[in-house]
Write a protein that holds these residues in place. Structure first.
Motif, PDB file in Angstrom:
ATOM      1  N   SER A   1       0.469  -1.095   0.166  1.00 33.44           N
ATOM      2  CA  SER A   1       0.094   0.384  -0.082  1.00 33.44           C
ATOM      3  C   SER A   1       0.453   1.034   0.199  1.00 33.44           C
ATOM      4  O   SER A   1       0.513   2.117  -0.271  1.00 33.44           O
ATOM      5  N   GLN A   2       1.835   1.107   0.837  1.00 30.63           N
ATOM      6  CA  GLN A   2       2.915   2.393   0.725  1.00 30.63           C
ATOM      7  C   GLN A   2       3.405   2.729  -0.261  1.00 30.63           C
ATOM      8  O   GLN A   2       3.445   3.816  -0.471  1.00 30.63           O
ATOM      9  N   VAL A   3       4.127   1.692  -1.218  1.00 33.47           N
ATOM     10  CA  VAL A   3       4.501   1.661  -2.427  1.00 33.47           C
ATOM     11  C   VAL A   3       3.857   2.060  -3.566  1.00 33.47           C
ATOM     12  O   VAL A   3       4.219   3.010  -4.301  1.00 33.47           O
ATOM     13  N   LEU A   4       2.688   1.981  -3.743  1.00 34.04           N
ATOM     14  CA  LEU A   4       1.017   2.026  -4.450  1.00 34.04           C
ATOM     15  C   LEU A   4       0.797   3.705  -4.021  1.00 34.04           C
ATOM     16  O   LEU A   4       0.941   4.592  -5.330  1.00 34.04           O
ATOM     17  N   ILE A   5       0.691   3.679  -3.316  1.00 27.34           N
ATOM     18  CA  ILE A   5       0.052   5.413  -2.429  1.00 27.34           C
ATOM     19  C   ILE A   5       2.005   6.390  -3.241  1.00 27.34           C
ATOM     20  O   ILE A   5       1.477   7.570  -3.701  1.00 27.34           O
ATOM     21  N   ALA A   6       2.873   5.845  -2.791  1.00 18.61           N
ATOM     22  CA  ALA A   6       3.987   6.864  -2.895  1.00 18.61           C
ATOM     23  C   ALA A   6       4.094   7.039  -4.145  1.00 18.61           C
ATOM     24  O   ALA A   6       4.368   8.001  -4.978  1.00 18.61           O
ATOM     25  N   ARG A   7       4.115   6.063  -5.700  1.00 21.68           N
ATOM     26  CA  ARG A   7       3.977   6.020  -7.084  1.00 21.68           C
ATOM     27  C   ARG A   7       2.580   6.924  -6.784  1.00 21.68           C
ATOM     28  O   ARG A   7       2.768   7.374  -8.160  1.00 21.68           O
ATOM     29  N   TRP A   8       1.648   7.066  -6.870  1.00 19.43           N
ATOM     30  CA  TRP A   8       0.296   7.278  -6.745  1.00 19.43           C
ATOM     31  C   TRP A   8       0.346   9.138  -7.104  1.00 19.43           C
ATOM     32  O   TRP A   8       0.035  10.151  -7.381  1.00 19.43           O
ATOM     33  N   ILE A   9       1.376   9.616  -5.946  1.00 20.35           N
ATOM     34  CA  ILE A   9       0.949  10.741  -5.239  1.00 20.35           C
ATOM     35  C   ILE A   9       2.546  11.776  -5.247  1.00 20.35           C
ATOM     36  O   ILE A   9       2.775  12.607  -4.770  1.00 20.35           O
ATOM     37  N   GLY A  10       3.287  11.067  -5.221  1.00 20.04           N
ATOM     38  CA  GLY A  10       5.109  11.679  -5.226  1.00 20.04           C
ATOM     39  C   GLY A  10       5.783  12.016  -3.891  1.00 20.04           C
ATOM     40  O   GLY A  10       5.182  11.468  -3.455  1.00 20.04           O
ATOM     41  N   SER A  11       7.386  10.929  -4.593  1.00 23.46           N
ATOM     42  CA  SER A  11       7.922  11.416  -2.443  1.00 23.46           C
ATOM     43  C   SER A  11       7.261  12.744  -2.239  1.00 23.46           C
ATOM     44  O   SER A  11       7.042  12.548  -0.524  1.00 23.46           O
TER      45      SER A  11
ATOM     46  N   LEU B   1      -6.763  -4.747   8.265  1.00 25.05           N
ATOM     47  CA  LEU B   1      -8.578  -4.136   7.979  1.00 25.05           C
ATOM     48  C   LEU B   1      -8.173  -2.221   7.232  1.00 25.05           C
ATOM     49  O   LEU B   1      -8.281  -1.783   6.433  1.00 25.05           O
ATOM     50  N   ARG B   2      -7.297  -1.918   7.665  1.00 26.06           N
ATOM     51  CA  ARG B   2      -7.271  -0.360   7.958  1.00 26.06           C
ATOM     52  C   ARG B   2      -6.418  -0.370   6.618  1.00 26.06           C
ATOM     53  O   ARG B   2      -6.414   0.620   6.224  1.00 26.06           O
ATOM     54  N   PRO B   3      -5.480  -0.403   6.634  1.00 28.16           N
ATOM     55  CA  PRO B   3      -4.304  -0.234   5.497  1.00 28.16           C
ATOM     56  C   PRO B   3      -4.954  -0.569   3.860  1.00 28.16           C
ATOM     57  O   PRO B   3      -4.724   0.033   3.524  1.00 28.16           O
TER      58      PRO B   3
ATOM     59  N   ILE C   1      -7.236   1.731   3.583  1.00 24.79           N
ATOM     60  CA  ILE C   1      -6.777   3.410   2.680  1.00 24.79           C
ATOM     61  C   ILE C   1      -6.697   2.788   1.392  1.00 24.79           C
ATOM     62  O   ILE C   1      -6.264   3.479   0.375  1.00 24.79           O
ATOM     63  N   LEU C   2      -5.958   1.803   1.048  1.00 21.49           N
ATOM     64  CA  LEU C   2      -5.127   1.556  -0.371  1.00 21.49           C
ATOM     65  C   LEU C   2      -6.652   1.625  -1.494  1.00 21.49           C
ATOM     66  O   LEU C   2      -6.224   2.681  -1.994  1.00 21.49           O
ATOM     67  N   ALA C   3      -7.621   0.788  -0.819  1.00 17.68           N
ATOM     68  CA  ALA C   3      -8.655   0.981  -1.645  1.00 17.68           C
ATOM     69  C   ALA C   3      -9.749   2.281  -1.797  1.00 17.68           C
ATOM     70  O   ALA C   3     -10.424   2.830  -3.224  1.00 17.68           O
ATOM     71  N   LEU C   4      -9.639   3.279  -0.664  1.00 17.23           N
ATOM     72  CA  LEU C   4     -10.221   4.804  -1.023  1.00 17.23           C
ATOM     73  C   LEU C   4      -9.916   5.476  -1.614  1.00 17.23           C
ATOM     74  O   LEU C   4      -9.438   6.207  -2.434  1.00 17.23           O
ATOM     75  N   MET C   5      -7.905   5.456  -1.236  1.00 17.70           N
ATOM     76  CA  MET C   5      -6.917   5.973  -2.077  1.00 17.70           C
ATOM     77  C   MET C   5      -7.483   5.597  -3.909  1.00 17.70           C
ATOM     78  O   MET C   5      -7.439   6.615  -4.465  1.00 17.70           O
ATOM     79  N   GLY C   6      -7.356   4.270  -4.419  1.00 26.18           N
ATOM     80  CA  GLY C   6      -7.449   4.270  -5.782  1.00 26.18           C
ATOM     81  C   GLY C   6      -8.715   4.859  -6.446  1.00 26.18           C
ATOM     82  O   GLY C   6      -9.071   5.518  -6.959  1.00 26.18           O
ATOM     83  N   LEU C   7      -9.833   4.462  -5.081  1.00 27.23           N
ATOM     84  CA  LEU C   7     -11.516   5.226  -5.952  1.00 27.23           C
ATOM     85  C   LEU C   7     -10.874   6.377  -5.671  1.00 27.23           C
ATOM     86  O   LEU C   7     -11.686   6.907  -6.823  1.00 27.23           O
TER      87      LEU C   7
END
Length: 481
Positions: free
Chosen positions: A72-82, A203-205, A208-214
């Motif tokens: 999840s952290q890898v995907l979020i970092a790639r989605w929003i930048g460092s 569940l929580r992480p 977070i990942l699913a809601l961020m992707g949505l």
């Protein structure tokens, strides 16, 4: 019924399965370790049957949690930048710490009191502390949240503008985080390891990942602020799930019981635990927070990603701690010091050897794992060789602070953590301006090594237990019938 259960345990044991499926030379090599695993899973005694299974469940949850967190952290970092990722992790790290501390220790003290009250049949006190813990935590966390919002407003000129709105949003979530942590402690106190750890660590992480992707699919901006909002909604949904699944189970058999309250006693035990956990959270996150103070969000992102990789080692300690805390309390209440000492030494072995194996794997795979976060993140790889020293030193004494807390030595434990935190903060303040991320890594490794030494010395002085890895022992082989 009992005989049937034992037959099933033997028939489907790991050792017996290995004998049937593996070549004889491999089965012979694997048999000692698998026999110990069978003893851990199927022993009828309270030591291995309860605490061992709880630790194993907690370990498996933490393994899965570490994988989910990493992905999840890898995907979020790639989605929003460092840069925005650095904003998100800075704000959310502060909120998780503040939410946990706003419980003022009640979310941990109930792990000591609930098993004691159930064992002694003090159902009035049992109902009283479960009700008090939730009400108290909601009240204190709401007050702290209000003070936090006022503080951000008053000192907004001293805070970087890109942090202000995310902090406002995160602070509003404090009561939800605090309630969720309290429900986790309640479940762990009942030895419901999966129900206690699953919601927060699985569940929580995922939410977070699913809601961020949505949110990104719906066209919301790829910013740290969006990530914080996704985390807040995920935390709310997780807390609702815990309320539905945990609260009704704790009320079983207590609905007709009149609650009894010992607020002074509960508070006197909880406050030192609050100090301990406050020092502990600050100790384990002081480097991230001070990197955020001295350095830009991009450097925060690199350092945080590196510590996330390191968490693959550290989760072993957390898993063992989650499974054994209530068992420490049980043995302490029984007054069986020999059994407590024996079990404490076993938990050191449970912590150290898996941590050592995981440390080797992390150093081997750290660079490709960090590169998954995006360009520039692999710069944190050399830091792992410094940071892992502190984590291994910490694992060499097992969950020593839980042993102190559950045996009534929470005050001296708080003093140990206060001293260790002082060492960490002073070293970080000196070394980060001089050496940047290398300074933070060195400061954390030294602080964790000092913590391990002080905890081992304190356990020996207070309880007479030599709780260090050379004195650790593995569980004895259990006889089967």
């Amino acid at each position: 019924m009992f005989v049937g259960k034992r037959i099933l345990c033997v028939r489907f044991s790991a050792a017996a399965t290995a004998d049937r499926l593996l070549p004889s030379f491999l089965a012979a090599r694997a048999r000692p370790g698998l026999t110990n695993l069978d003893a851990l899973l199927f022993a009828s005694g309270d030591r291995h049957g309860s605490a061992g299974r709880a630790s194993l469940i907690a370990f498996l949850i933490r393994v899965l949690s570490a994988v989910i967190a990493l992905v999840s952290q890898v995907l979020i970092a790639r989605w929003i930048g460092s840069f925005d990722y650095g904003i998100f992790v800075m704000v959310w790290t502060v909120m998780v710490i503040a939410g946990n501390l706003s419980c003022l220790g009640f979310h941990t003290s109930i792990i000591r009191f609930i098993p004691e009250y159930r064992a002694r049949g003090r159902l009035g006190e049992l109902r009283g502390i479960m009700a008090t813990s939730k009400i108290f935590v909601l009240a204190t966390s709401t007050l702290i949240a209000a003070l936090g919002i006022a503080g951000v407003w008053l000192f907004s000129d001293a805070v970087e503008s890109y942090y202000v709105l995310p902090f406002y949003l995160g602070i509003a979530c404090l009561p939800i985080i605090a309630l969720s942590d309290t429900l986790e402690g309640t479940a762990r106190a009942h030895s419901w390891a999966a129900l206690g750890l699953g919601p927060i660590y699985l569940l929580r992480p995922l939410l977070i990942l699913a809601l961020m992707g949505l949110a990104l699919q719906l066209g919301y901006p790829a910013t740290g602020q969006t990530a914080v909002i996704a985390a807040i909604i995920a935390t709310l949904l997780t807390a609702l799930f815990q309320i539905v699944t945990i609260v009704p189970r704790t009320r079983a058999g207590l609905r007709q019981v009149r609650p009894k309250y010992h607020h002074r006693q509960w508070l006197m035990v909880s406050l030192p635990i609050f100090v301990i956990e406050g020092f502990y959270f600050m100790l384990t996150n002081a480097d991230v927070l001070l990197v955020g103070y001295f350095m830009p969000p991009g450097d925060v992102a690199v350092y945080f990603a590196t510590t996330k990789i390191l968490a693959l080692v550290h989760f072993v300690y957390f898993a063992v701690k989650a499974g054994v805390a209530q068992r420490y309390a049980h043995y302490a209440q029984d007054g069986n010091s020999a059994k407590l000492a024996d079990f404490a030494r076993e938990t050191v072995a449970w912590t150290f050897w898996p941590s050592l194996v995981m440390a080797g794997a992390v150093l081997l795979l750290g660079k490709p794992l960090l590169s998954m976060f995006g360009p520039g993140f692999e710069a944190g790889y050399p830091l792992l060789f410094v940071l892992v020293v502190g984590v291994i030193a910490r694992s060499s004494v097992g969950p020593a602070e839980s042993l102190l807390t559950m045996t009534g030595n929470q005050n001296i434990c708080a003093l140990v953590y206060g001293l260790t935190l002082s060492i960490s903060v002073v070293l970080n303040l000196i070394l980060i301006p001089l050496h940047g991320l290398w300074g933070a890594s060195i400061a954390m490794a030294v602080a964790l090594s000092c913590e391990a030494a002080l905890l081992a010395f304190t356990v020996w002085k207070r309880l007479g237990i030599v709780m260090i890895v050379p004195n650790a022992r593995l569980p004895r082989r259990q006889e089967t019938v």
